[in-house]
Design an enzyme around this catalytic site. Structure first.
Site, PDB file in Angstrom:
ATOM      1  N   SER A 207       0.793  -1.234   0.000  1.00  0.00           N
ATOM      2  CA  SER A 207       0.000   0.000   0.000  1.00  0.00           C
ATOM      3  C   SER A 207       0.824   1.282   0.000  1.00  0.00           C
ATOM      4  CB  SER A 207      -0.951   0.009   1.204  1.00  0.00           C
ATOM      5  OG  SER A 207      -1.988  -0.924   1.023  1.00  0.00           O
TER       6      SER A 207
ATOM      7  N   LYS B 283       0.060   3.572  -2.757  1.00  0.00           N
ATOM      8  CA  LYS B 283      -1.089   4.486  -2.691  1.00  0.00           C
ATOM      9  C   LYS B 283      -0.679   5.921  -2.358  1.00  0.00           C
ATOM     10  CE  LYS B 283      -4.179   0.800  -1.178  1.00  0.00           C
ATOM     11  NZ  LYS B 283      -4.662   0.094   0.018  1.00  0.00           N
TER      12      LYS B 283
ATOM     13  N   LYS C  47       2.268   6.466   5.246  1.00  0.00           N
ATOM     14  CA  LYS C  47       1.621   5.238   4.776  1.00  0.00           C
ATOM     15  C   LYS C  47       2.326   3.989   5.293  1.00  0.00           C
ATOM     16  CE  LYS C  47      -1.914   4.178   2.430  1.00  0.00           C
ATOM     17  NZ  LYS C  47      -2.100   3.296   3.577  1.00  0.00           N
TER      18      LYS C  47
ATOM     19  N   SER D 213      -6.089   2.987   4.570  1.00  0.00           N
ATOM     20  CA  SER D 213      -5.456   2.305   3.440  1.00  0.00           C
ATOM     21  C   SER D 213      -6.457   1.459   2.662  1.00  0.00           C
ATOM     22  CB  SER D 213      -4.289   1.431   3.934  1.00  0.00           C
ATOM     23  OG  SER D 213      -3.433   1.096   2.869  1.00  0.00           O
TER      24      SER D 213
END
Length: 382
Positions: free
Chosen positions: A62, A65, A225, A122
């Site tokens: 992730s 992202k 993140k 997320s």
């Protein structure tokens, strides 16, 4: 009471000091982490403070992202979209597998809630919905992501989707993630999202909790993140601010979430303990005027202003040297703001920053017209 200082005591304390230095010196000089890939970057300059296999091509789950958030912020800044926009959830977004916020096909939700869901929870379904709203389709968003990555110099990165899956070839590197994170942190509007521990979407109906535990445990953490998958293992990109300096750390391939948080804290602690930013000072011998050839004035005033800061090791922040360099031939005409020279700042013989020396006014070239004009104005004053 007088203490008698003997030769044996001198030897004892000398040995003791050597032991202390032997124990504590390696903390700085031999800093290491066990994670396979890592990088520590200062946000404003992009300077690398630590790296380990930072250009190895890896899966990052992730962390991919981060590009979703970056493109969302850029679209908001350019007025292409708004945080208040309402997005109708597509079948494609609603059917996303993995982490989600239970979006349903046909449901209406704000861009603000989608950004929250990506940054904090997320969520894959929110990532797809946000991507579709920005670009019209997930496919177009993937193309845009790869274009933006190329612009940022992310040479080891390929986006195959917008959620960071383990699809073959959906890869990046610790260095590339740091570049992407650095660019995201330039958008101050993202920080309230990434640094929030608990929030709600759907008007308070759905609670979401941040996957980055450092927000609670590590002083100054601005978030960014986390990522976890079979191929990527446990990863994290984290921004942290202390004493006006922002550091970005990226760690890929940890065996478990607990290890990634511990490693990141160690990485950030190292950076903040060893480095600082300083604003260079205008030298005391800075000239006020410089000579001008072939001008209506024989000299011109100068100015210099320093806005940026320099990243240096804390142990050397008082060792910065400066040198004033003025162009050998300054010939009229000169316009206000023309560069006439520069101040060069060095550390250990290496240039670390430069500041332009500028003209503070115009200087006309000598000509019959300009001389006549000057004489006429002088006569009027008489």
């Amino acid at each position: 009471m007088k203490i008698k200082w003997t030769h044996s005591k001198t030897i004892f304390f000398g040995v003791l000091l050597n032991i202390v230095f032997a124990v504590y010196a390696p903390i700085v000089k031999s800093f290491e982490i066990s994670s396979p890939c890592a990088v520590l970057m200062e946000q404003s300059t992009g300077q690398i403070l630590f790296e380990k296999n930072s250009h190895d091509v890896k899966y990052a789950a992730s962390l991919m992202k981060i590009m979703n958030l970056l493109l969302a912020m850029e679209a908001i800044d350019s007025k292409k979209i708004s945080e208040k926009d309402t997005v109708s959830i597509s079948d494609n977004a609603a059917s996303a597998e993995g982490a989600d916020v239970w979006l349903k096909s046909g449901e209406n939700i704000s861009v603000e809630d989608l950004i929250k869901s990506v940054a904090i929870a997320s969520a894959n379904d929110a990532s797809k919905a946000l991507a579709e709203h920005i670009s019209g389709s997930e496919g177009k968003f993937i193309s845009l992501s790869n274009q933006r990555a190329a612009q940022l110099g992310m040479k080891e990165t390929i986006f195959k989707d917008c959620v960071g899956s383990d699809e073959d070839g959906n890869v990046t590197s610790a260095y590339d993630v740091a570049l992407m994170s650095k660019e995201l942190m330039n958008h101050k509007k993202i920080i309230p999202y990434t640094s929030t521990w608990i929030d709600h979407i759907r008007g308070g109906q759905t609670q979401i909790v941040n996957t980055n535990k450092l927000i609670k445990s590590c002083q100054g953490t601005l978030g960014i993140k986390t990522g976890t998958s079979d191929k990527a293992k446990s990863c994290i990109s984290s921004a942290c601010q202390r004493d006006g300096m922002v550091l970005i750390g990226v760690i890929l391939g940890c065996e478990n979430p607990k290890e990634r948080f511990k490693e990141m804290e160690n990485l950030l602690t190292y950076g903040f303990s060893e480095y600082t930013t300083v604003k260079p000072q205008i030298p005391e011998n800075m000239v006020e005027n410089v000579k001008v050839q072939n001008g209506m004035m024989g000299e011109v005033g100068v100015t210099a202003s320093i806005d940026s800061e320099i990243l240096v090791p804390k142990s050397k922040q008082n060792s910065i040297k400066s040198e004033i360099k003025i162009n050998e031939e300054i010939i009229a005409p000169i316009k206000e703001g023309d560069v006439l020279g520069k101040i060069v700042y060095t550390l250990d013989g290496n240039t670390i920053s430069e500041c332009d020396i500028l003209s503070d006014t115009d200087v006309e070239e000598i000509s019959f017209k300009s001389v006549f004009k000057a004489m006429f104005l002088e006569l009027i004053r008489l």
